[in-house]
Design a protein around this motif. Structure first.
Motif, PDB file in Angstrom:
ATOM      1  N   ASN A 235       0.827  -1.203   0.000  1.00 58.51           N
ATOM      2  CA  ASN A 235       0.000   0.000   0.000  1.00 58.51           C
ATOM      3  C   ASN A 235       0.865   1.259   0.000  1.00 58.51           C
ATOM      4  OD1 ASN A 235      -2.622   1.346   0.220  1.00 58.51           O
ATOM      5  ND2 ASN A 235      -2.005   1.854   2.311  1.00 58.51           N
ATOM      6  N   VAL A 236       1.901   1.271   0.831  1.00 59.10           N
ATOM      7  CA  VAL A 236       2.787   2.437   0.911  1.00 59.10           C
ATOM      8  C   VAL A 236       3.550   2.628  -0.395  1.00 59.10           C
ATOM      9  CG1 VAL A 236       4.857   3.332   2.072  1.00 59.10           C
ATOM     10  CG2 VAL A 236       2.972   2.390   3.423  1.00 59.10           C
ATOM     11  N   ALA A 237       4.029   1.541  -0.986  1.00 60.87           N
ATOM     12  CA  ALA A 237       4.785   1.638  -2.237  1.00 60.87           C
ATOM     13  C   ALA A 237       3.978   2.309  -3.339  1.00 60.87           C
ATOM     14  CB  ALA A 237       5.222   0.245  -2.690  1.00 60.87           C
ATOM     15  N   LEU A 238       2.650   2.148  -3.283  1.00 55.68           N
ATOM     16  CA  LEU A 238       1.787   2.701  -4.317  1.00 55.68           C
ATOM     17  C   LEU A 238       1.120   4.012  -3.902  1.00 55.68           C
ATOM     18  CD1 LEU A 238       0.270  -0.646  -5.609  1.00 55.68           C
ATOM     19  CD2 LEU A 238       1.917   0.828  -6.771  1.00 55.68           C
TER      20      LEU A 238
ATOM     21  N   HIS B 141      -0.807  -4.463  14.733  1.00 55.65           N
ATOM     22  CA  HIS B 141      -1.403  -3.298  15.395  1.00 55.65           C
ATOM     23  C   HIS B 141      -1.422  -2.093  14.463  1.00 55.65           C
ATOM     24  CE1 HIS B 141       1.932  -0.413  16.684  1.00 55.65           C
ATOM     25  NE2 HIS B 141       2.562  -1.352  16.004  1.00 55.65           N
ATOM     26  N   GLN B 142      -1.058  -2.308  13.195  1.00 54.78           N
ATOM     27  CA  GLN B 142      -1.168  -1.270  12.188  1.00 54.78           C
ATOM     28  C   GLN B 142      -2.002  -1.809  11.033  1.00 54.78           C
ATOM     29  OE1 GLN B 142       2.804   0.321  11.282  1.00 54.78           O
ATOM     30  NE2 GLN B 142       2.606   1.587  13.106  1.00 54.78           N
ATOM     31  N   SER B 143      -2.499  -0.888  10.198  1.00 54.98           N
ATOM     32  CA  SER B 143      -3.362  -1.317   9.100  1.00 54.98           C
ATOM     33  C   SER B 143      -3.433  -0.213   8.063  1.00 54.98           C
ATOM     34  CB  SER B 143      -4.775  -1.634   9.618  1.00 54.98           C
ATOM     35  OG  SER B 143      -5.384  -0.462  10.131  1.00 54.98           O
ATOM     36  N   VAL B 144      -4.131  -0.502   6.973  1.00 59.92           N
ATOM     37  CA  VAL B 144      -4.323   0.491   5.923  1.00 59.92           C
ATOM     38  C   VAL B 144      -5.167   1.649   6.444  1.00 59.92           C
ATOM     39  CG1 VAL B 144      -5.497   0.913   3.723  1.00 59.92           C
ATOM     40  CG2 VAL B 144      -4.056  -1.111   4.007  1.00 59.92           C
ATOM     41  N   ASP B 145      -4.720   2.861   6.168  1.00 61.10           N
ATOM     42  CA  ASP B 145      -5.516   4.065   6.418  1.00 61.10           C
ATOM     43  C   ASP B 145      -6.078   4.519   5.077  1.00 61.10           C
ATOM     44  OD1 ASP B 145      -6.708   6.355   7.361  1.00 61.10           O
ATOM     45  OD2 ASP B 145      -4.830   7.378   7.855  1.00 61.10           O
ATOM     46  N   ARG B 146      -5.306   5.302   4.315  1.00 62.66           N
ATOM     47  CA  ARG B 146      -5.738   5.658   2.955  1.00 62.66           C
ATOM     48  C   ARG B 146      -5.226   4.596   1.996  1.00 62.66           C
ATOM     49  NH1 ARG B 146      -2.843   9.805   1.995  1.00 62.66           N
ATOM     50  NH2 ARG B 146      -1.556   8.982   0.303  1.00 62.66           N
TER      51      ARG B 146
ATOM     52  N   LEU C 295      -4.933   0.330  -5.862  1.00 63.89           N
ATOM     53  CA  LEU C 295      -5.321  -0.904  -5.190  1.00 63.89           C
ATOM     54  C   LEU C 295      -6.815  -0.930  -4.914  1.00 63.89           C
ATOM     55  CD1 LEU C 295      -2.466  -1.238  -2.529  1.00 63.89           C
ATOM     56  CD2 LEU C 295      -2.750  -2.616  -4.611  1.00 63.89           C
ATOM     57  N   VAL C 296      -7.350  -2.124  -4.743  1.00 66.13           N
ATOM     58  CA  VAL C 296      -8.729  -2.283  -4.272  1.00 66.13           C
ATOM     59  C   VAL C 296      -8.699  -3.143  -3.018  1.00 66.13           C
ATOM     60  CG1 VAL C 296      -9.743  -2.042  -6.563  1.00 66.13           C
ATOM     61  CG2 VAL C 296      -9.186  -4.316  -5.707  1.00 66.13           C
TER      62      VAL C 296
ATOM     63  N   LEU D 162      -1.230  -9.397  -4.530  1.00 64.42           N
ATOM     64  CA  LEU D 162      -2.217  -9.526  -3.462  1.00 64.42           C
ATOM     65  C   LEU D 162      -1.528  -9.307  -2.130  1.00 64.42           C
ATOM     66  CD1 LEU D 162      -5.082 -10.501  -2.443  1.00 64.42           C
ATOM     67  CD2 LEU D 162      -4.116 -12.820  -2.454  1.00 64.42           C
ATOM     68  N   GLY D 163      -2.196  -8.618  -1.214  1.00 70.42           N
ATOM     69  CA  GLY D 163      -1.699  -8.479   0.146  1.00 70.42           C
ATOM     70  C   GLY D 163      -2.766  -8.928   1.125  1.00 70.42           C
ATOM     71  N   VAL D 164      -2.343  -9.656   2.165  1.00 71.65           N
ATOM     72  CA  VAL D 164      -3.265 -10.056   3.224  1.00 71.65           C
ATOM     73  C   VAL D 164      -2.707  -9.571   4.557  1.00 71.65           C
ATOM     74  CG1 VAL D 164      -4.189 -12.022   1.958  1.00 71.65           C
ATOM     75  CG2 VAL D 164      -2.237 -12.371   3.471  1.00 71.65           C
ATOM     76  N   GLN D 165      -3.581  -9.067   5.406  1.00 76.50           N
ATOM     77  CA  GLN D 165      -3.141  -8.490   6.665  1.00 76.50           C
ATOM     78  C   GLN D 165      -2.865  -9.554   7.727  1.00 76.50           C
ATOM     79  OE1 GLN D 165      -2.547  -4.871   7.569  1.00 76.50           O
ATOM     80  NE2 GLN D 165      -1.431  -6.395   8.747  1.00 76.50           N
ATOM     81  N   TRP D 166      -3.367 -10.753   7.520  1.00 78.80           N
ATOM     82  CA  TRP D 166      -3.180 -11.816   8.502  1.00 78.80           C
ATOM     83  C   TRP D 166      -1.957 -12.667   8.149  1.00 78.80           C
ATOM     84  CZ3 TRP D 166      -7.096 -11.602   4.917  1.00 78.80           C
ATOM     85  CH2 TRP D 166      -7.164 -12.635   3.981  1.00 78.80           C
ATOM     86  N   HIS D 167      -1.786 -13.779   8.867  1.00 78.86           N
ATOM     87  CA  HIS D 167      -0.588 -14.607   8.731  1.00 78.86           C
ATOM     88  C   HIS D 167      -0.944 -16.020   8.282  1.00 78.86           C
ATOM     89  CE1 HIS D 167       2.585 -12.004  10.456  1.00 78.86           C
ATOM     90  NE2 HIS D 167       1.542 -11.399  11.012  1.00 78.86           N
ATOM     91  N   PRO D 168      -1.070 -16.264   6.979  1.00 74.94           N
ATOM     92  CA  PRO D 168      -1.407 -17.618   6.520  1.00 74.94           C
ATOM     93  C   PRO D 168      -0.356 -18.659   6.919  1.00 74.94           C
ATOM     94  CG  PRO D 168      -0.837 -16.193   4.669  1.00 74.94           C
ATOM     95  CD  PRO D 168      -0.988 -15.317   5.857  1.00 74.94           C
TER      96      PRO D 168
END
Length: 225
Positions: A120-123, A169-174, A179-180, A202-208
């Motif tokens: 997200n930050v890279a884009l 403890h962090q996540s997407v803000d803007r 991205l969608v 693809l990015g996932v916030q969890w830990h598969p």
């Protein structure tokens, strides 16, 4: 048919084992094991000169940006808040360069936790520097449900709501413009993002790598094959 070569980024941390105590390139074993179980060959990618990212990515069939330290807020134009962790500047620089090289080359890319945030930050997106409720305790994975967004790549891979292992403890803000969001937690947190179009990112916030659902990693390995 050759097995796809999947690069996985690593930590660079002080470590102790046996009689030794020294800096080490570290990666929880769940990452390479998940790549291997999904039919890929895992190659560990410790932090390196960002100028080498294009050359490294050209040798890979797929790329995984692993979880880890908080992204330094300067990377998205913010000041660090009180609960933001210490920076991992070498990792930030290296992994951002890898992400950009993968996007340019069309190399299939999976970001996990910090890796999704870096995508997200890279884009051009930004991050929430602290939120509660997405860990099980200090050093303990939590679990919560994520709901896929219909019509997205993630929803094709995992069409139903599912419980996932989580520790962040962090996540997407803007969200970055290109991205969608493709999955959300019950509290509205963006839990998956993707780049629409012919490429595979693809990015996932969890830990598969901490669970037993192989579908996300298997989809990356298929795309890399």
């Amino acid at each position: 048919m050759a097995m796809p070569l999947i690069g996985v980024t690593t930590y660079l941390e002080p470590a102790a084992w046996g009689v030794w105590e020294m800096p080490a390139a570290l990666l929880p074993a769940g990452y390479p094991r998940l790549v291997q179980a999904a039919g890929g060959l895992a190659a560990l990618l410790p932090p390196d000169d960002p100028a080498q990212a294009e050359s490294v990515v050209s040798r890979l069939d797929g790329l995984v940006i692993a979880g880890g330290a908080d992204v330094e807020p300067v990377r998205y134009g913010a000041e660090p808040e009180e609960r933001t962790g210490p920076p991992a500047r070498d990792r930030d620089a290296w992994e951002l360069a890898l992400i950009r090289a993968a996007l340019v080359s069309g190399t299939p890319l999976l970001g996990i936790c910090r890796g999704m945030q870096l995508l997200n930050v890279a884009l051009g997106g930004t991050l929430v520097q602290h939120l509660d409720g997405h860990i099980g305790g200090v050093g303990v994975f939590g679990a919560h449900t994520v709901k896929p967004v219909p019509g997205t790549r993630y929803a094709e891979i995992v069409p139903e709501e599912s419980s996932v292992p989580t520790y962040h403890h962090q996540s997407v803000d803007r969200l970055a413009d290109t991205l969608v969001a493709s999955a959300h937690a019950e509290d509205g947190t963006v839990e998956a993002v993707e780049l629409p179009g012919a490429g595979w990112a693809l990015g996932v916030q969890w830990h598969p790598e901490a669970g037993d659902d192989m579908r996300v990693m298997s989809a990356l390995v298929r795309a890399a094959g």
